[in-house]
Design a protein around this motif. Sequence first.
Motif, mmCIF file in Angstrom:
data_model
loop_
_atom_site.group_PDB
_atom_site.id
_atom_site.type_symbol
_atom_site.label_atom_id
_atom_site.label_comp_id
_atom_site.label_asym_id
_atom_site.label_seq_id
_atom_site.Cartn_x
_atom_site.Cartn_y
_atom_site.Cartn_z
ATOM 1 N N TYR A 122 0.811 -1.211 0.000
ATOM 2 C CA TYR A 122 0.000 0.000 0.000
ATOM 3 C C TYR A 122 0.850 1.268 0.000
ATOM 4 O O TYR A 122 1.931 1.313 0.577
ATOM 5 C CB TYR A 122 -0.967 -0.017 1.184
ATOM 6 N N ASP A 123 0.300 2.307 -0.660
ATOM 7 C CA ASP A 123 0.974 3.606 -0.707
ATOM 8 C C ASP A 123 0.861 4.325 0.632
ATOM 9 O O ASP A 123 1.737 5.112 0.997
ATOM 10 C CB ASP A 123 0.361 4.484 -1.807
ATOM 11 N N ASN A 124 -0.219 4.054 1.367
ATOM 12 C CA ASN A 124 -0.433 4.707 2.655
ATOM 13 C C ASN A 124 -1.365 3.854 3.506
ATOM 14 O O ASN A 124 -2.258 3.194 2.985
ATOM 15 C CB ASN A 124 -1.044 6.105 2.442
ATOM 16 N N ALA A 161 -10.027 3.537 17.504
ATOM 17 C CA ALA A 161 -11.227 3.154 18.228
ATOM 18 C C ALA A 161 -11.771 1.787 17.827
ATOM 19 O O ALA A 161 -12.231 1.037 18.659
ATOM 20 C CB ALA A 161 -12.305 4.215 18.053
ATOM 21 N N ASN A 162 -11.698 1.454 16.554
ATOM 22 C CA ASN A 162 -12.357 0.226 16.118
ATOM 23 C C ASN A 162 -11.441 -0.793 15.456
ATOM 24 O O ASN A 162 -11.917 -1.763 14.894
ATOM 25 C CB ASN A 162 -13.522 0.562 15.185
ATOM 26 N N GLY A 163 -10.123 -0.573 15.510
ATOM 27 C CA GLY A 163 -9.193 -1.540 14.949
ATOM 28 C C GLY A 163 -9.238 -1.657 13.442
ATOM 29 O O GLY A 163 -8.922 -2.703 12.890
ATOM 30 N N ARG A 164 -9.635 -0.591 12.784
ATOM 31 C CA ARG A 164 -9.693 -0.585 11.325
ATOM 32 C C ARG A 164 -8.630 0.348 10.778
ATOM 33 O O ARG A 164 -8.238 1.314 11.412
ATOM 34 C CB ARG A 164 -11.070 -0.138 10.859
ATOM 35 N N PHE A 165 -8.198 0.040 9.564
ATOM 36 C CA PHE A 165 -7.148 0.822 8.926
ATOM 37 C C PHE A 165 -7.586 1.229 7.527
ATOM 38 O O PHE A 165 -8.105 0.401 6.783
ATOM 39 C CB PHE A 165 -5.854 -0.001 8.828
ATOM 40 N N THR A 166 -7.376 2.498 7.199
ATOM 41 C CA THR A 166 -7.607 2.962 5.839
ATOM 42 C C THR A 166 -6.350 2.676 5.043
ATOM 43 O O THR A 166 -5.246 3.025 5.466
ATOM 44 C CB THR A 166 -7.891 4.471 5.816
ATOM 45 N N LYS A 217 -6.660 4.544 -5.106
ATOM 46 C CA LYS A 217 -7.874 3.945 -4.555
ATOM 47 C C LYS A 217 -7.739 3.843 -3.038
ATOM 48 O O LYS A 217 -6.632 3.716 -2.512
ATOM 49 C CB LYS A 217 -8.102 2.552 -5.153
ATOM 50 N N ARG A 218 -8.872 3.862 -2.357
ATOM 51 C CA ARG A 218 -8.876 3.805 -0.894
ATOM 52 C C ARG A 218 -9.888 2.765 -0.430
ATOM 53 O O ARG A 218 -10.972 2.642 -1.002
ATOM 54 C CB ARG A 218 -9.228 5.179 -0.333
ATOM 55 N N ILE A 258 -13.006 -4.525 4.752
ATOM 56 C CA ILE A 258 -14.333 -4.181 5.250
ATOM 57 C C ILE A 258 -15.032 -3.341 4.185
ATOM 58 O O ILE A 258 -16.222 -3.511 3.934
ATOM 59 C CB ILE A 258 -14.237 -3.427 6.588
ATOM 60 N N GLU A 259 -14.250 -2.440 3.584
ATOM 61 C CA GLU A 259 -14.712 -1.669 2.433
ATOM 62 C C GLU A 259 -13.663 -1.851 1.345
ATOM 63 O O GLU A 259 -12.477 -1.630 1.584
ATOM 64 C CB GLU A 259 -14.856 -0.186 2.789
ATOM 65 N N PRO A 260 -14.069 -2.268 0.137
ATOM 66 C CA PRO A 260 -13.100 -2.537 -0.916
ATOM 67 C C PRO A 260 -12.412 -1.245 -1.401
ATOM 68 O O PRO A 260 -12.892 -0.137 -1.145
ATOM 69 C CB PRO A 260 -13.942 -3.154 -2.027
ATOM 70 N N LEU A 261 -11.315 -1.417 -2.105
ATOM 71 C CA LEU A 261 -10.616 -0.276 -2.703
ATOM 72 C C LEU A 261 -11.499 0.340 -3.778
ATOM 73 O O LEU A 261 -11.965 -0.357 -4.684
ATOM 74 C CB LEU A 261 -9.294 -0.726 -3.326
#
Length: 169
Positions: free
Chosen positions: A131-133, A139-144, A150-151, A161-164
């Motif tokens: 990943y570039d970033n 708070a919820n253990g999620r990472f962007t 794409k994000r 959890i949410e696709p690129l």
Amino acid sequence: MKNNSKSFLKFATCCCFMVMTLNTYAQKPKNDKIIGYRMSRITGKMEFFNSNKEIVAAYPFSNITLDEHEVGFLAVGTSTKRGLMSDRGVMVVDTIYDFLAVVDKELALVFQGEKSGLIDFKGNIVVPIIYDNIDHFKANGRFTVEKDGKRGIVNRKGEFIEPLIPVHK
């Protein structure tokens, strides 16, 4: 007979002394966690010491980040590569990454070249280093994660959890 008893007494005294000496050196201090470090003037290595000022480990590192998150690990390395050491002085991740930072009690952010990912404290890659970033939502253990414009969002296991999707600017 007297000569044998003197020999036995010397032998027994010697054995007791040896056992006491071995016990003294074999016992680890109760608090042998690393609390600091210093450069050895003799070896040029960084010496990591505990609260009793006893040296726990010595490595040729020049870049050290103490356990800011109190998770039991230190980010360590040379001027070019970083790794992970336990607060007991044991290397758990070799100094192979261009950058390494402890994120929380389970994960570290790593960079190889321009790409980033997440590893656990055993060195297993949790989120691939592609990943570039990567940004962290504590708070919820999620990472962007961002890659090629794409994000998306991944969880602690690296599952989406949410696709690129393309980022609109």
